[in-house]
Design a protein around this motif. Structure first.
Motif, PDB file in Angstrom:
ATOM      1  N   ALA A   1       0.841  -1.192   0.000  1.00 40.67           N
ATOM      2  CA  ALA A   1       0.000   0.000   0.000  1.00 40.67           C
ATOM      3  C   ALA A   1       0.874   1.238   0.000  1.00 40.67           C
ATOM      4  CB  ALA A   1      -0.893  -0.013   1.241  1.00 40.67           C
ATOM      5  N   ALA A   2       0.238   2.367  -0.235  1.00 41.14           N
ATOM      6  CA  ALA A   2       0.973   3.623  -0.226  1.00 41.14           C
ATOM      7  C   ALA A   2       1.537   3.882   1.164  1.00 41.14           C
ATOM      8  CB  ALA A   2       0.049   4.757  -0.640  1.00 41.14           C
ATOM      9  N   THR A   3       2.817   4.249   1.224  1.00 38.08           N
ATOM     10  CA  THR A   3       3.451   4.552   2.500  1.00 38.08           C
ATOM     11  C   THR A   3       3.645   6.050   2.674  1.00 38.08           C
ATOM     12  OG1 THR A   3       5.637   4.268   1.491  1.00 38.08           O
ATOM     13  CG2 THR A   3       4.654   2.345   2.557  1.00 38.08           C
ATOM     14  N   GLN A   4       3.249   6.846   1.691  1.00 39.86           N
ATOM     15  CA  GLN A   4       3.384   8.289   1.793  1.00 39.86           C
ATOM     16  C   GLN A   4       2.003   8.938   1.687  1.00 39.86           C
ATOM     17  OE1 GLN A   4       5.574   9.987  -1.487  1.00 39.86           O
ATOM     18  NE2 GLN A   4       4.614   8.667  -3.006  1.00 39.86           N
ATOM     19  N   SER A   5       1.915  10.135   2.216  1.00 37.43           N
ATOM     20  CA  SER A   5       0.636  10.842   2.230  1.00 37.43           C
ATOM     21  C   SER A   5       0.829  12.273   1.745  1.00 37.43           C
ATOM     22  CB  SER A   5       0.028  10.864   3.638  1.00 37.43           C
ATOM     23  OG  SER A   5      -0.231   9.562   4.104  1.00 37.43           O
ATOM     24  N   LEU A   6      -0.207  12.791   1.111  1.00 35.89           N
ATOM     25  CA  LEU A   6      -0.298  14.201   0.763  1.00 35.89           C
ATOM     26  C   LEU A   6      -1.521  14.753   1.489  1.00 35.89           C
ATOM     27  CD1 LEU A   6       0.380  14.637  -3.082  1.00 35.89           C
ATOM     28  CD2 LEU A   6       1.630  15.700  -1.206  1.00 35.89           C
ATOM     29  N   HIS A   7      -1.329  15.778   2.270  1.00 34.80           N
ATOM     30  CA  HIS A   7      -2.433  16.375   3.011  1.00 34.80           C
ATOM     31  C   HIS A   7      -2.963  17.591   2.267  1.00 34.80           C
ATOM     32  CE1 HIS A   7      -2.222  14.052   6.839  1.00 34.80           C
ATOM     33  NE2 HIS A   7      -1.028  13.768   6.341  1.00 34.80           N
ATOM     34  N   PHE A   8      -4.288  17.668   2.116  1.00 40.13           N
ATOM     35  CA  PHE A   8      -4.947  18.749   1.398  1.00 40.13           C
ATOM     36  C   PHE A   8      -5.926  19.468   2.317  1.00 40.13           C
ATOM     37  CE2 PHE A   8      -3.644  15.845  -1.899  1.00 40.13           C
ATOM     38  CZ  PHE A   8      -3.318  16.639  -2.985  1.00 40.13           C
ATOM     39  N   HIS A   9      -6.132  20.739   2.025  1.00 46.16           N
ATOM     40  CA  HIS A   9      -7.190  21.482   2.692  1.00 46.16           C
ATOM     41  C   HIS A   9      -8.537  20.942   2.221  1.00 46.16           C
ATOM     42  CE1 HIS A   9      -9.791  24.914   3.772  1.00 46.16           C
ATOM     43  NE2 HIS A   9      -8.859  25.193   4.667  1.00 46.16           N
ATOM     44  N   ARG A  10      -9.528  21.003   3.072  1.00 51.24           N
ATOM     45  CA  ARG A  10     -10.851  20.466   2.747  1.00 51.24           C
ATOM     46  C   ARG A  10     -11.445  21.076   1.484  1.00 51.24           C
ATOM     47  NH1 ARG A  10     -14.640  21.562   7.522  1.00 51.24           N
ATOM     48  NH2 ARG A  10     -12.766  21.122   8.748  1.00 51.24           N
ATOM     49  N   ASP A  11     -11.074  22.322   1.164  1.00 54.44           N
ATOM     50  CA  ASP A  11     -11.662  23.001   0.007  1.00 54.44           C
ATOM     51  C   ASP A  11     -11.328  22.314  -1.314  1.00 54.44           C
ATOM     52  OD1 ASP A  11     -12.648  24.806   1.785  1.00 54.44           O
ATOM     53  OD2 ASP A  11     -11.217  26.413   1.301  1.00 54.44           O
ATOM     54  N   TYR A  12     -10.291  21.478  -1.322  1.00 52.57           N
ATOM     55  CA  TYR A  12      -9.833  20.889  -2.583  1.00 52.57           C
ATOM     56  C   TYR A  12     -10.440  19.516  -2.864  1.00 52.57           C
ATOM     57  CZ  TYR A  12      -6.195  24.454  -2.023  1.00 52.57           C
ATOM     58  OH  TYR A  12      -5.527  25.640  -1.848  1.00 52.57           O
ATOM     59  N   LEU A  13     -11.245  18.990  -1.978  1.00 50.82           N
ATOM     60  CA  LEU A  13     -11.723  17.616  -2.122  1.00 50.82           C
ATOM     61  C   LEU A  13     -12.462  17.389  -3.434  1.00 50.82           C
ATOM     62  CD1 LEU A  13     -12.214  14.756  -1.133  1.00 50.82           C
ATOM     63  CD2 LEU A  13     -14.150  15.602   0.202  1.00 50.82           C
ATOM     64  N   ASP A  14     -13.452  18.204  -3.742  1.00 48.34           N
ATOM     65  CA  ASP A  14     -14.245  17.989  -4.949  1.00 48.34           C
ATOM     66  C   ASP A  14     -13.390  18.115  -6.208  1.00 48.34           C
ATOM     67  OD1 ASP A  14     -16.532  17.485  -3.555  1.00 48.34           O
ATOM     68  OD2 ASP A  14     -17.304  19.538  -3.684  1.00 48.34           O
ATOM     69  N   ALA A  15     -12.486  19.094  -6.237  1.00 51.40           N
ATOM     70  CA  ALA A  15     -11.646  19.304  -7.418  1.00 51.40           C
ATOM     71  C   ALA A  15     -10.724  18.115  -7.666  1.00 51.40           C
ATOM     72  CB  ALA A  15     -10.837  20.587  -7.271  1.00 51.40           C
ATOM     73  N   VAL A  16     -10.169  17.557  -6.588  1.00 49.15           N
ATOM     74  CA  VAL A  16      -9.293  16.386  -6.738  1.00 49.15           C
ATOM     75  C   VAL A  16     -10.111  15.160  -7.115  1.00 49.15           C
ATOM     76  CG1 VAL A  16      -7.779  14.797  -5.494  1.00 49.15           C
ATOM     77  CG2 VAL A  16      -7.526  17.261  -5.175  1.00 49.15           C
ATOM     78  N   ARG A  17     -11.230  14.973  -6.447  1.00 52.86           N
ATOM     79  CA  ARG A  17     -12.059  13.780  -6.677  1.00 52.86           C
ATOM     80  C   ARG A  17     -12.560  13.725  -8.118  1.00 52.86           C
ATOM     81  NH1 ARG A  17     -16.210  13.163  -2.184  1.00 52.86           N
ATOM     82  NH2 ARG A  17     -14.883  11.547  -1.275  1.00 52.86           N
ATOM     83  N   THR A  18     -12.897  14.888  -8.706  1.00 52.95           N
ATOM     84  CA  THR A  18     -13.446  14.930 -10.067  1.00 52.95           C
ATOM     85  C   THR A  18     -12.374  15.066 -11.137  1.00 52.95           C
ATOM     86  OG1 THR A  18     -13.759  17.341  -9.911  1.00 52.95           O
ATOM     87  CG2 THR A  18     -15.612  15.940  -9.260  1.00 52.95           C
ATOM     88  N   GLY A  19     -11.111  15.220 -10.731  1.00 53.86           N
ATOM     89  CA  GLY A  19     -10.036  15.311 -11.714  1.00 53.86           C
ATOM     90  C   GLY A  19      -9.777  16.707 -12.227  1.00 53.86           C
ATOM     91  N   ARG A  20     -10.444  17.729 -11.648  1.00 53.46           N
ATOM     92  CA  ARG A  20     -10.183  19.105 -12.081  1.00 53.46           C
ATOM     93  C   ARG A  20      -8.831  19.591 -11.568  1.00 53.46           C
ATOM     94  NH1 ARG A  20     -15.101  19.965  -9.737  1.00 53.46           N
ATOM     95  NH2 ARG A  20     -14.214  21.570  -8.353  1.00 53.46           N
ATOM     96  N   LYS A  21      -8.403  19.045 -10.473  1.00 53.19           N
ATOM     97  CA  LYS A  21      -7.110  19.409  -9.886  1.00 53.19           C
ATOM     98  C   LYS A  21      -6.211  18.184  -9.898  1.00 53.19           C
ATOM     99  CE  LYS A  21      -5.081  20.977  -5.479  1.00 53.19           C
ATOM    100  NZ  LYS A  21      -4.230  22.064  -6.000  1.00 53.19           N
ATOM    101  N   THR A  22      -5.097  18.259 -10.639  1.00 53.26           N
ATOM    102  CA  THR A  22      -4.180  17.124 -10.754  1.00 53.26           C
ATOM    103  C   THR A  22      -2.744  17.513 -10.419  1.00 53.26           C
ATOM    104  OG1 THR A  22      -3.901  17.567 -13.126  1.00 53.26           O
ATOM    105  CG2 THR A  22      -5.581  15.939 -12.489  1.00 53.26           C
ATOM    106  N   THR A  23      -2.537  18.732  -9.920  1.00 49.28           N
ATOM    107  CA  THR A  23      -1.215  19.130  -9.443  1.00 49.28           C
ATOM    108  C   THR A  23      -1.364  19.897  -8.147  1.00 49.28           C
ATOM    109  OG1 THR A  23      -1.086  21.306 -10.519  1.00 49.28           O
ATOM    110  CG2 THR A  23      -0.410  19.396 -11.831  1.00 49.28           C
ATOM    111  N   THR A  24      -0.295  19.944  -7.387  1.00 47.86           N
ATOM    112  CA  THR A  24      -0.252  20.742  -6.172  1.00 47.86           C
ATOM    113  C   THR A  24       1.172  21.239  -5.978  1.00 47.86           C
ATOM    114  OG1 THR A  24      -0.597  20.734  -3.773  1.00 47.86           O
ATOM    115  CG2 THR A  24       0.117  18.668  -4.762  1.00 47.86           C
ATOM    116  N   VAL A  25       1.320  22.503  -5.612  1.00 43.50           N
ATOM    117  CA  VAL A  25       2.632  23.090  -5.382  1.00 43.50           C
ATOM    118  C   VAL A  25       2.961  22.949  -3.899  1.00 43.50           C
ATOM    119  CG1 VAL A  25       4.057  25.167  -5.533  1.00 43.50           C
ATOM    120  CG2 VAL A  25       2.332  24.705  -7.291  1.00 43.50           C
TER     121      VAL A  25
END
Length: 250
Positions: A146-170
């Motif tokens: 399984a994945a051993t690393q994590s990326l933490h996101f602010h709650r505001d980004y959930l829908d954008a990531v889930r739907t594929g509108r957001k595919t990068t993060t700085v």
């Protein structure tokens, strides 16, 4: 099949020349018939040549991948294979495509087309690929690591990531590597999405562009810069940031 093909860049053509020199210098027409070259995110190039054998010797692409890994290159961006005796650029075989997808899901592959050479994402070159996790679940075998690393996101980004509108993060001072990742959203009831980090692009804060901001889900570069200062109050324009490219795994 719909594939997004790009014209080769100057760097891509240099990669082709490198692979061609490998096979022209070392090819013998029998055992060594294909040369390969791979480039990493730092612009370093590593070569390889096939080792034909009746028991199934390694392809040139796999030798090049091994050469890169032995030199410490982990993030690879492009690969090409060239045949001897003037055969030009060759498309990778099925086994090579699966290996490339599994180890370097963000890599682009140079392939021959009717009017020249094109650059194709490995995910487009091998659609509906074999997935180890799915096979394990269907067969009753133990799942892969399984994945051993994590990326933490602010709650505001959930829908954008889930739907594929957001595919990068700085990111800043937030080390991450290519491969499986758990994307954690800081909600009252924590949400975790499974994903894959496909590519990592180092860039100073001052070098970030409007395109980077839009890909990250912001209106413009100014909004991205404001958000970076919000998350990282001590960040400076001379600091090194990381653009993390990812995709959600269903």
């Amino acid at each position: 099949m719909n594939r997004t093909m790009h014209l080769p860049t100057e760097e891509d053509l240099e990669l082709v020349d490198f692979a061609q020199r490998v096979v022209e210098t070392n090819g013998d027409g029998e055992v060594h018939t294909v040369g390969a070259a791979v480039r990493d995110v730092q612009g370093r190039v590593f070569g390889g040549i096939n080792l034909y054998h009746f028991t199934g010797g390694p392809c040139a692409e796999l030798v090049a991948l091994g050469h890169a890994r032995a030199a410490g290159a982990r993030e690879l961006t492009a690969i090409v294979a060239v045949g001897d005796r003037g055969r030009g650029v060759l498309a990778p075989c099925g086994r090579d495509r699966q290996v490339l997808l599994d180890h370097h899901p963000g890599i682009r592959v140079l392939v021959p087309v009717a009017d020249g050479i094109r650059s194709v994402a490995i995910t487009d070159l091998l659609p509906h690929a074999y997935v180890w996790g799915e096979h394990s679940a269907a067969s009753g075998q133990e799942p892969g690591p399984a994945a051993t690393q994590s990326l933490h996101f602010h709650r505001d980004y959930l829908d954008a990531v889930r739907t594929g509108r957001k595919t990068t993060t700085v990111r800043f001072r937030d080390p991450v590597e290519t491969g499986p990742v758990n994307m954690v959203f800081e909600l009252d009831d924590e949400v975790v999405l499974s994903g894959v980090v496909t590519q990592i692009t180092p860039r100073s804060v001052a070098e970030l562009t409007e395109a980077d901001a839009v890909a990250d889900g912001f209106c413009d570069l100014a909004e991205l810069q404001d958000r970076l200062r919000f998350h990282y109050p001590d960040i400076k324009s001379t600091d090194d940031a990381t653009i993390v490219h990812f995709r959600v795994v269903p």
